[in-house]
Design an enzyme around this catalytic site. Structure first.
Site, short mmCIF file in Angstrom:
data_model
loop_
_atom_site.label_atom_id
_atom_site.label_comp_id
_atom_site.label_asym_id
_atom_site.label_seq_id
_atom_site.Cartn_x
_atom_site.Cartn_y
_atom_site.Cartn_z
CD GLU A 150 -2.65 1.22 2.61
OE1 GLU A 150 -3.71 1.86 2.62
OE2 GLU A 150 -2.22 0.62 3.61
CE LYS A 197 -7.55 1.51 3.55
NZ LYS A 197 -6.24 1.91 4.12
CB CYS A 226 -4.56 -1.38 4.22
SG CYS A 226 -3.63 -1.39 5.79
#
Length: 299
Positions: free
Chosen positions: A44, A117, A154
């Protein structure tokens, strides 16, 4: 599509120099391809140290559009090496609207699509809500030259709903580019349990959905240093531990906690088929009974 393909995970550290980090990542893509990797994932926000350790409006200057200069360079590399590439970037969508975005680049250099995300954390030294607008594209799977894969990012890794919705679109592998580490004051008492929980939840995604799960983390101690601009505080020790798990939840490849590594492991689609035949969790889902899952709580 092939019955097998090889995954490469680039566990790397980050310097204060974004341009140097990009070149280091490109060098490691060459190394992963030399190990036989056909699809490679970077950590990331690999171009910088993890800058979300503080809130600093000047750091929005790090963001760039997609497509943009970095995707152009990465597309050239993917085409040259004939690899599928997943890279996590700081996307400038418009003035004041920025995303934490994973790009999916196919082996011919084409941009297959992006994933923004969805789950954005806000914790001490992880002040992501200041920087990132939550994703609005939903959970996605992409057809590539090696197979159909999905990527999340993540904090998404803690949510079974995201994994399920990506798997239901036919993803054979879920990739999770990640930046997660230990607070110095917490490592001694909670470090082992934190890492175990992190790995366990993602192994569970593999089991529950009958997919491979590939997780790539950064490694090393960071103070959020971007060209000499450091965050106040004690910093973060990123715990590495990148791994590949099969649909049985078995960890078939794992990296160390403290070293840069190129991790490779094979995805066997025939094994995936066999496991799903014997553990048909998707077949036996009671989709007629799950409507309350969209409630925040069931009071």
């Amino acid at each position: 599509m092939p019955d097998k393909f090889r995954v490469g995970l680039v566990q790397m550290s980050a310097t204060p120099d974004p341009e140097k980090n990009l070149q280091r990542a490109i060098d490691r893509l060459h190394q992963a391809q030399a190990k036989g990797a056909q699809i490679v994932c970077l950590p990331e926000l690999f171009q910088t140290q993890y800058f979300c350790q503080r809130e600093d409006a000047a750091l929005f200057d790090l963001a760039e559009p997609i497509p943009g200069p970095t995707t152009a360079k990465l597309s050239e590399v993917a085409k040259q090496l004939r690899i599928v590439l997943i890279a996590s970037l700081f996307e400038r969508r418009a003035a004041g609207v920025y995303h934490n975005t994973a790009v999916m680049i196919d082996a011919d250099g084409s941009l297959r699509g992006i994933y923004r995300k969805m789950h954005i954390p806000d914790d001490p030294l992880y002040y992501e809500k200041f920087y990132f607008t939550p994703g609005d594209l939903g959970f996605k799977a992409f057809d590539t030259q090696v197979g159909r894969v999905g990527t999340l990012v993540c904090w998404d890794q803690w949510y079974p709903e995201g994994a399920r919705l990506t798997a239901l679109q036919g993803a054979q592998v879920l990739f999770y580019p990640t930046a997660i580490g230990w607070h110095p004051d917490e490592k001694e008492h909670f470090g082992e349990a934190q890492f175990d929980a992190w790995q366990t939840i993602q192994r569970a995604h593999a089991i529950a959905n009958g997919v491979y799960v590939a997780v790539v983390n950064r490694v090393g101690f960071e103070e959020g240093n971007v060209r000499g601009n450091k965050a106040a505080g004690k910093g973060l020790e990123f715990w590495g531990g990148s791994f590949l798990a099969d649909p049985f939840g078995r960890v078939i490849a794992q990296a160390s906690h403290d070293k840069e590594e190129i991790l490779v492991g094979d995805v066997d689609l025939r094994a995936l088929e066999d496991i799903r035949r014997n553990w048909p969790f998707l077949r036996d889902r009671r989709i007629d009974a799950y409507a309350p899952i969209t409630s925040r709580l069931i009071d």
